[in-house]
Design an enzyme around this catalytic site. Structure first.
Site, PDB file in Angstrom:
ATOM      1  N   GLU A 173       3.533  -3.469 -13.318  1.00  0.00           N
ATOM      2  CA  GLU A 173       4.943  -3.866 -13.430  1.00  0.00           C
ATOM      3  C   GLU A 173       5.854  -2.694 -13.786  1.00  0.00           C
ATOM      4  O   GLU A 173       6.737  -2.789 -14.633  1.00  0.00           O
ATOM      5  CB  GLU A 173       5.090  -5.038 -14.403  1.00  0.00           C
ATOM      6  CG  GLU A 173       4.386  -6.274 -13.869  1.00  0.00           C
ATOM      7  CD  GLU A 173       4.733  -7.547 -14.606  1.00  0.00           C
ATOM      8  OE1 GLU A 173       5.838  -7.655 -15.167  1.00  0.00           O
ATOM      9  OE2 GLU A 173       3.877  -8.447 -14.611  1.00  0.00           O
TER      10      GLU A 173
ATOM     11  N   SER B  34       5.913   2.105  -6.836  1.00  0.00           N
ATOM     12  CA  SER B  34       7.090   2.352  -7.661  1.00  0.00           C
ATOM     13  C   SER B  34       8.381   2.295  -6.844  1.00  0.00           C
ATOM     14  O   SER B  34       9.421   1.868  -7.337  1.00  0.00           O
ATOM     15  CB  SER B  34       6.965   3.717  -8.352  1.00  0.00           C
ATOM     16  OG  SER B  34       5.863   3.728  -9.240  1.00  0.00           O
TER      17      SER B  34
ATOM     18  N   GLY C 181     -17.480   4.929 -33.617  1.00  0.00           N
ATOM     19  CA  GLY C 181     -18.409   6.007 -33.304  1.00  0.00           C
ATOM     20  C   GLY C 181     -19.204   5.699 -32.041  1.00  0.00           C
ATOM     21  O   GLY C 181     -18.677   5.188 -31.057  1.00  0.00           O
TER      22      GLY C 181
ATOM     23  N   PRO D 161       0.804  -1.229   0.000  1.00  0.00           N
ATOM     24  CA  PRO D 161       0.000   0.000   0.000  1.00  0.00           C
ATOM     25  C   PRO D 161       0.834   1.275   0.000  1.00  0.00           C
ATOM     26  O   PRO D 161       0.443   2.283  -0.586  1.00  0.00           O
ATOM     27  CB  PRO D 161      -0.836  -0.135   1.285  1.00  0.00           C
ATOM     28  CG  PRO D 161      -0.967  -1.607   1.498  1.00  0.00           C
ATOM     29  CD  PRO D 161       0.345  -2.184   1.035  1.00  0.00           C
TER      30      PRO D 161
END
Length: 391
Positions: free
Chosen positions: A370, A140, A346, A136
């Protein structure tokens, strides 16, 4: 709406065995995966039976040693299998990639005895793996993880919480990175934890914008006890093991991204050649033709990039920079291609009656998992210009 089977990409494969392998994958895709993909994703159902079939077919251990139940396939072949699977359903393609990532530590750094004991079941015994690095408070910045493993006689006791775990709560085994020493990357060790270990539990799956059939959950370790025989590598070697796994895993994400992009292009081309406006197919209009051409070019460029990186890996050459480039380019390309596919359709592209909107939602996560694409740019820049200067 039932998904059509993906178009068959022309592939350059090194052996007859590899060609037979791709043919097998396409049979499974057409018979088992594509017909159910839309319904099961909408319902949020994980296709465990599909993974059992893939295991029985030898497709969950392709890049690993046949002495331990693997397929002895080059990474360049394995990645093309991932692309085929992801084009049919990303939950399956990414799931195979994550399972392979979870096997990487033991296959590459385990002792011969550990590999003989555990790998056959992991690679071909119907088991499903998960990879536990993120937390948590450390995504990174993985080196700052807080989950801790403490020695107690001949065991280790693991306490902490992992986050964003694909297959969290349903995996049969978890490759877990935990802190066994001082702060920083040198204090981290890898462990192989059984999915039914006492004290291991999972939170309710995250409610995601895409990949609803793939459970992503926090995994809690409340004094989980594992013997030292389940420690992978040396104490303090875990972070380097994790980085090695991620280099290979990023190529898996790149291949999955190209699979999703290819599926979106196929859908756009089919719609554009069928849909008529002003008395002719909309594919006749130059603006749309150019859009399709750009989509196809990005896909081919991405495929070439991930295969080039895979060939370096197969040759035993350094490939970390190329893996980061492939992950960055392919996932950004997938986001552009899926966005354009929705535009080609569209208003229909914005509805759940067509799979284009699902491809768009799924492509987004590939820019994050990852290692975010911002992290990939940092990795590439470090290879080019060296580490950042801290003042």
């Amino acid at each position: 709406m039932t998904d059509r089977a993906p178009q068959q990409v022309d592939r350059v494969l090194p052996t007859e065995e590899a060609r037979d392998l791709i043919a097998l994958v396409r049979d499974i895709v057409q018979g088992e995966i594509a017909p159910r993909a839309a319904e099961e994703e909408d319902a949020g159902r994980f296709p465990r039976d599909t993974f059992a079939l893939l295991s029985e077919s030898g497709l969950l251990g392709l890049p690993y040693d046949s002495a331990f139940g693997g397929g002895d396939q080059p990474y360049a072949v394995y990645l093309q299998v991932l692309e085929e699977l992801a084009a049919a359903r990303l939950t399956v393609g990414l799931g195979v990639s994550v399972h392979s990532l979870a096997c990487h530590a033991l296959a590459g750094y385990g002792t011969k005895e550990q590999r003989a004991e555990h790998l056959p079941a992991m690679l071909g015994g119907g088991l499903l793996g998960a990879y536990c690095l993120s937390e948590p408070s450390s995504g990174s910045d993985a080196a700052s993880l807080r989950t801790r493993a403490v020695r107690d006689g001949g065991d280790w006791v693991i306490t902490g919480t992992k986050a964003w775990i694909t297959h969290g709560g349903i995996a049969d085994f978890y490759t877990v990175l935990a802190r066994t020493g001082a702060e920083g990357p040198k204090g981290i060790t890898a462990f192989l934890v059984p999915g039914d270990a006492e004290g291991l539990s999972a939170a309710a799956p995250e409610k995601k914008m895409g990949m609803k059939g793939s459970p992503t959950a926090q995994v809690h370790f409340d004094g989980v006890r594992v013997p030292d025989s389940r420690r992978i590598g040396e104490e303090g070697q875990g972070f380097s093991i994790a980085l090695s796994a991620l280099d290979s895993g990023r190529l898996g994400i790149a291949a999955c991204a190209i699979g999703v992009a290819q599926a979106a292009l196929d859908e756009a081309v089919a719609y554009a050649t069928d849909r008529r406006q002003f008395g002719r197919p909309i594919a006749d209009f130059q603006g749309l033709r150019f859009m399709l051409a750009d989509m196809a070019t990005q896909i081919e460029a991405g495929r070439s990039l991930y295969l080039a990186a895979a060939r370096l890996r197969d040759e035993g050459a350094p490939f970390s920079r190329q893996a980061a480039m492939a992950k960055l380019f392919c996932t950004d390309a997938a986001m552009r291609v899926t966005t354009d596919a929705v535009q080609v359709l569209g208003g229909y592209g914005y509805t759940a009656d067509f799979p284009a909107e699902r491809y768009l939602r799924e492509a987004k996560v590939l820019q994050i998992v990852e290692g975010t694409n911002q992290i990939q740019r940092m990795v590439i820049a470090r290879h080019l210009a060296g580490p950042e200067t801290i003042r």
